[in-house]
Design an enzyme around this catalytic site. Structure first.
Site, mmCIF file in Angstrom:
data_model
loop_
_atom_site.group_PDB
_atom_site.id
_atom_site.type_symbol
_atom_site.label_atom_id
_atom_site.label_comp_id
_atom_site.label_asym_id
_atom_site.label_seq_id
_atom_site.Cartn_x
_atom_site.Cartn_y
_atom_site.Cartn_z
ATOM 1 N N ASN A 66 0.871 -1.186 0.000
ATOM 2 C CA ASN A 66 0.000 0.000 0.000
ATOM 3 C C ASN A 66 0.905 1.233 0.000
ATOM 4 O OD1 ASN A 66 -1.806 2.037 0.435
ATOM 5 N ND2 ASN A 66 -2.425 1.372 2.484
ATOM 6 N N LYS A 68 0.117 4.241 -0.241
ATOM 7 C CA LYS A 68 -0.522 5.431 0.348
ATOM 8 C C LYS A 68 -0.271 6.642 -0.568
ATOM 9 C CE LYS A 68 -0.215 3.232 4.823
ATOM 10 N NZ LYS A 68 -0.102 3.356 6.264
ATOM 11 N N HIS A 117 -9.567 1.290 5.340
ATOM 12 C CA HIS A 117 -8.263 1.522 5.963
ATOM 13 C C HIS A 117 -8.446 2.507 7.122
ATOM 14 C CE1 HIS A 117 -4.112 2.628 6.639
ATOM 15 N NE2 HIS A 117 -3.778 1.540 5.968
ATOM 16 N N GLU A 172 -6.765 4.918 8.084
ATOM 17 C CA GLU A 172 -6.527 6.328 7.736
ATOM 18 C C GLU A 172 -7.774 6.941 7.100
ATOM 19 O OE1 GLU A 172 -2.936 5.552 5.562
ATOM 20 O OE2 GLU A 172 -1.948 5.046 7.450
ATOM 21 N N GLU A 193 -5.294 -4.607 10.855
ATOM 22 C CA GLU A 193 -4.272 -3.580 11.021
ATOM 23 C C GLU A 193 -4.541 -2.816 12.325
ATOM 24 O OE1 GLU A 193 -2.416 -2.476 6.911
ATOM 25 O OE2 GLU A 193 -3.993 -1.073 7.415
ATOM 26 N N GLY A 245 2.724 2.575 10.858
ATOM 27 C CA GLY A 245 3.695 3.654 10.675
ATOM 28 C C GLY A 245 4.432 4.047 11.941
ATOM 29 N N SER A 253 3.518 -1.885 10.431
ATOM 30 C CA SER A 253 4.974 -1.963 10.608
ATOM 31 C C SER A 253 5.551 -3.339 10.269
ATOM 32 C CB SER A 253 5.374 -1.553 12.022
ATOM 33 O OG SER A 253 5.020 -0.196 12.252
HETATM 34 P P1 13P Z 1 3.097 0.583 7.743
HETATM 35 O O1 13P Z 1 3.610 -0.725 7.172
HETATM 36 O O2 13P Z 1 3.833 1.779 7.223
HETATM 37 O O3 13P Z 1 3.016 0.540 9.230
HETATM 38 O O4 13P Z 1 1.597 0.755 7.202
HETATM 39 C C1 13P Z 1 0.703 -0.287 7.357
HETATM 40 C C2 13P Z 1 -0.519 0.019 6.592
HETATM 41 O O5 13P Z 1 -1.286 0.888 6.963
HETATM 42 C C3 13P Z 1 -0.758 -0.724 5.346
HETATM 43 O O6 13P Z 1 -2.022 -0.483 4.848
#
Ligand code: 13P
Length: 257
Positions: free
Chosen positions: A13, A15, A97, A99, A169, A175, A214
């Site tokens: 992903n 982003k 997601h 976010e 997640e 992150g 992560s």
């Molecule tokens: P990270 O791997 O940067 O923690 O992000 C995970 C994520 O949100 C994947 O959709």
């Protein structure tokens, strides 16, 4: 239940990262170096088309990060419909997601709508669920993830999960460099699978449940060793070819027998 019943999947992903130039070199560095494991890349929607072209002839699939909840074309400025995603060759679509839930106010009901839109176009939703740190500390993990997943089951039906992927997640692990321990993640994955099994055992056994938060080259193998963790949804590490390749190779190595 063992991992042999399900093939691992690794999804990158991206982003809101990348340019034509950086995406192109990242893809170039991946091409020809991934085999024996299902992999998909989710670039920003603007770059889906160019990514599709660059992936032509490779086994790497294309994924979208989001989709409009409206079924019909029309006056929805800034939105991208599931029909358009299918037109561009998208195989998977991420929905729910954290976010999007956190920054764009997406509710469980909206996420379920988006899931429906994708499936109407033959696109497999990757349904993200996960608790915040406060919810974890309050002992509400199972309550939160089951509420999030139930919204999808209620609108789309349990059968929808035979053509979908779930991604667990935990919000506090995204992150932050903090990963859930393989055991903690496994416990939630097992809970999610049991929740689905209560409706339909066969669908539950085949259901691919990814872990995200992560995931890095050095923790991927221990996560993939867990019986109910079927791959990963990777953020930051998917932007670095060598890191992403190492995660894909760990997924391949987890295939037993
Ligand atoms: P990270 O791997 O940067 O923690 O992000 C995970 C994520 O949100 C994947 O959709």
């Amino acid at each position: 239940m063992t991992i042999q019943q399900r093939s691992p999947l690794v999804v990158g992903n991206w982003k809101m990262h990348g340019t034509f130039a950086s995406n192109s070199s990242l893809i170039q560095a991946l091409l020809g170096r991934i085999e024996g494991v299902a992999v998909a890349l989710a670039p920003p929607s603007l770059y889906l088309s160019a990514t599709r072209q660059q992936l032509t002839g490779s086994t790497i699939a294309l994924a979208a990060q989001n989709v409009a909840s409206e079924a019909q074309k029309g006056a929805y400025t800034g939105e991208t419909s599931a029909t358009m995603l299918a037109d561009v060759g998208v195989t998977y679509g991420i929905v729910g997601h954290s976010e999007r839930r956190q920054y764009y106010g997406e509710t469980d009901a909206l996420v379920a709508q988006k899931c429906l839109r994708l499936q109407e176009q033959g696109i497999q939703p990757i349904i993200c669920v996960g608790e915040s740190l406060a919810e974890r500390e309050a002992g509400q993990v199972e309550q939160v993830v089951s509420r999030q997943l139930r919204a999808v089951i209620e609108l789309c039906g349990i059968e929808a999960l035979s053509q979908a992927v779930i991604a667990y997640e935990p919000v506090w692990a995204i992150g932050t460099g903090k990963t859930a321990t393989p055991q903690d993640a496994q416990a939630v994955h097992q809970f999610l699978r049991q929740l689905v099994a209560a409706h339909n055992k066969n669908i539950a056994e085949k259901l691919c449940i990814l872990y995200g938060g992560s995931v890095k080259a050095d923790n991927a193998a221990s996560l993939f060793a867990m019986p109910d963790i079927d791959g990963a949804l990777v953020g930051g590490a998917s932007l670095v070819a060598s890191d992403f390749l190492a995660i894909c190779h760990a997924a391949k190595a987890s295939i037993v027998g």
